[in-house]
Design a protein around this motif. Sequence first.
Motif, mmCIF file in Angstrom:
data_model
loop_
_atom_site.group_PDB
_atom_site.id
_atom_site.type_symbol
_atom_site.label_atom_id
_atom_site.label_comp_id
_atom_site.label_asym_id
_atom_site.label_seq_id
_atom_site.Cartn_x
_atom_site.Cartn_y
_atom_site.Cartn_z
ATOM 1 N N TRP A 1 0.874 -1.139 -0.049
ATOM 2 C CA TRP A 1 0.039 0.104 -0.061
ATOM 3 C C TRP A 1 0.890 1.146 -0.190
ATOM 4 O O TRP A 1 0.298 2.269 -0.018
ATOM 5 N N LEU A 2 2.037 1.162 0.350
ATOM 6 C CA LEU A 2 3.079 2.330 0.419
ATOM 7 C C LEU A 2 2.949 3.412 -0.820
ATOM 8 O O LEU A 2 2.834 4.344 -0.999
ATOM 9 N N GLU A 3 2.917 2.713 -2.198
ATOM 10 C CA GLU A 3 3.111 3.276 -3.366
ATOM 11 C C GLU A 3 1.848 4.172 -3.491
ATOM 12 O O GLU A 3 1.843 5.326 -3.973
ATOM 13 N N ASP A 4 0.789 3.617 -3.279
ATOM 14 C CA ASP A 4 -0.587 4.288 -3.350
ATOM 15 C C ASP A 4 -0.834 5.363 -2.367
ATOM 16 O O ASP A 4 -1.218 6.375 -2.714
ATOM 17 N N SER A 5 -0.082 5.024 -1.252
ATOM 18 C CA SER A 5 -0.212 6.123 -0.206
ATOM 19 C C SER A 5 0.719 7.310 -0.537
ATOM 20 O O SER A 5 0.133 8.528 -0.461
ATOM 21 N N ILE A 6 1.986 7.117 -1.039
ATOM 22 C CA ILE A 6 2.501 8.389 -1.638
ATOM 23 C C ILE A 6 1.973 9.117 -2.786
ATOM 24 O O ILE A 6 1.908 10.359 -2.525
ATOM 25 N N GLN A 7 1.566 8.312 -3.620
ATOM 26 C CA GLN A 7 0.878 8.659 -4.836
ATOM 27 C C GLN A 7 -0.219 9.792 -4.261
ATOM 28 O O GLN A 7 -0.480 10.851 -5.085
ATOM 29 N N SER A 8 -0.993 9.369 -3.210
ATOM 30 C CA SER A 8 -2.383 10.238 -2.787
ATOM 31 C C SER A 8 -1.855 11.414 -2.254
ATOM 32 O O SER A 8 -2.375 12.693 -2.336
ATOM 33 N N ILE A 9 -0.598 11.519 -1.762
ATOM 34 C CA ILE A 9 -0.046 12.847 -1.226
ATOM 35 C C ILE A 9 0.293 13.544 -2.435
ATOM 36 O O ILE A 9 0.341 14.897 -2.343
ATOM 37 N N LEU A 10 1.145 12.978 -3.298
ATOM 38 C CA LEU A 10 1.899 13.542 -4.379
ATOM 39 C C LEU A 10 0.566 14.396 -5.465
ATOM 40 O O LEU A 10 0.962 15.383 -6.053
ATOM 41 N N ASN A 11 -0.693 13.872 -5.281
ATOM 42 C CA ASN A 11 -1.698 14.262 -5.938
ATOM 43 C C ASN A 11 -2.392 15.447 -5.306
ATOM 44 O O ASN A 11 -3.697 15.672 -5.900
ATOM 45 N N GLN A 12 -1.972 16.051 -4.369
ATOM 46 C CA GLN A 12 -2.736 16.858 -3.526
ATOM 47 C C GLN A 12 -2.997 18.069 -4.351
ATOM 48 O O GLN A 12 -2.080 18.450 -5.227
ATOM 49 N N THR A 13 -4.076 18.785 -4.199
ATOM 50 C CA THR A 13 -4.361 20.214 -4.730
ATOM 51 C C THR A 13 -3.365 21.309 -4.478
ATOM 52 O O THR A 13 -3.052 22.247 -4.801
ATOM 53 N N GLU A 14 -3.175 21.058 -2.942
ATOM 54 C CA GLU A 14 -2.087 22.049 -2.435
ATOM 55 C C GLU A 14 -0.652 21.332 -2.554
ATOM 56 O O GLU A 14 -0.316 20.151 -2.075
ATOM 57 N N GLN A 15 -0.066 22.041 -3.380
ATOM 58 C CA GLN A 15 1.411 21.508 -3.685
ATOM 59 C C GLN A 15 2.632 21.911 -3.012
ATOM 60 O O GLN A 15 3.740 21.502 -3.183
ATOM 61 N N ASP A 16 2.425 23.024 -2.049
ATOM 62 C CA ASP A 16 3.644 23.668 -1.423
ATOM 63 C C ASP A 16 3.932 23.021 -0.141
ATOM 64 O O ASP A 16 3.670 23.142 0.992
ATOM 65 N N PHE A 17 4.395 21.786 -0.324
ATOM 66 C CA PHE A 17 4.773 20.814 0.788
ATOM 67 C C PHE A 17 6.050 20.090 0.587
ATOM 68 O O PHE A 17 6.521 19.900 -0.552
ATOM 69 N N GLU A 18 6.511 19.423 1.585
ATOM 70 C CA GLU A 18 7.797 18.571 1.316
ATOM 71 C C GLU A 18 7.219 17.287 1.713
ATOM 72 O O GLU A 18 6.319 17.248 2.744
#
Length: 332
Positions: free
Chosen positions: A15-32
């Motif tokens: 599940w890690l890949e899907d979890s990371i992808q869900s974060i990378l696909n956020q509408t708010e992109q100003d994050f690390e």
Amino acid sequence: MKASVIIPNLNGKGWLEDSIQSILNQTEQDFELIVIDNGSTDESLDIARRYRDLPNYTLIENSENTGFSHAVNQGIQISKAPYIALFNNDAFAEPDWLEKLLTAVECDPKIFAVQSLMIRHFERDLADDAGDYVNLLAFAAKEGDGRSVARYTKQKRIFSACGGAALYRRSILNEIGLFDENFFAYFEDVDLSWRANNAGYKNIICPNAKCYHICGATTGAVRYNGFKSIQSGRNSILLPWKNQPLLMLILNFIPQALGYALKRYAFHKKGYAKEWDQGMHEAFNLLKAGKIEKRPFRWKDLPNYILMELWLIWNMFPYLWYRLIVVRFDLK
């Protein structure tokens, strides 16, 4: 940079890949994004390494499982943003998840933590966690577990945010301290939120910030196992001891002693007597060695202590309602 998102990982290949992808696909992109691998022995570490060339991505590789608290503290200590979001490796965020959390926390400078509405991944009409609470028996429990998602529509104050999907304000973390690594896993997030409550800050739920969670994917989905029994035996002792002033401990001694007796009976009945007792001995050894840091009593926090005492009493009602009525008669 608005936020630092931290994902601790242990053997999360499914599940890690899907979890990371869900974060990378956020509408708010100003994050690390910071991933801490805690000694994984499966392919999930290779999955985490695939993203190393992305901007604002950091991977920490621990050689062994150092525990949830230590892992996320590592991430917090190297993070740069004023807000820190913790996210489980078996959770999957809606695209506006981070945006909604940031909007909620910026409403009030006294807000310390914002809880997501965590929804069961495989039963999406049911909540997994809408915040945690502690009752007079010293039982920590999840609000909303197994209840209809439709019940949760309004932002409100809660006792504690679940560290599986929550946003924290760094400035208050700097004041009250990070996660207590003596907890290793379980209840460390309740301890942190309780410390914030004692200092006069607030934890809230933002039901519009939604994610889907495979509960217990890393540690085992069953309610009772050896690992959880040790953690519960130790942390059930440490949680109230750390966060209740002496007068509260004396006042609550009888109901909390009853709670420990009931918990001990339950774990022994399930065949985990040795593990539960081991956890309790670990707690007493830590206390005896003076390794548990208790926030000093402050007179200016007296109203906060009184509120916490009333909250412990009040929390008996939803706990008993859920355990005796909802579960028994399958009322969702």
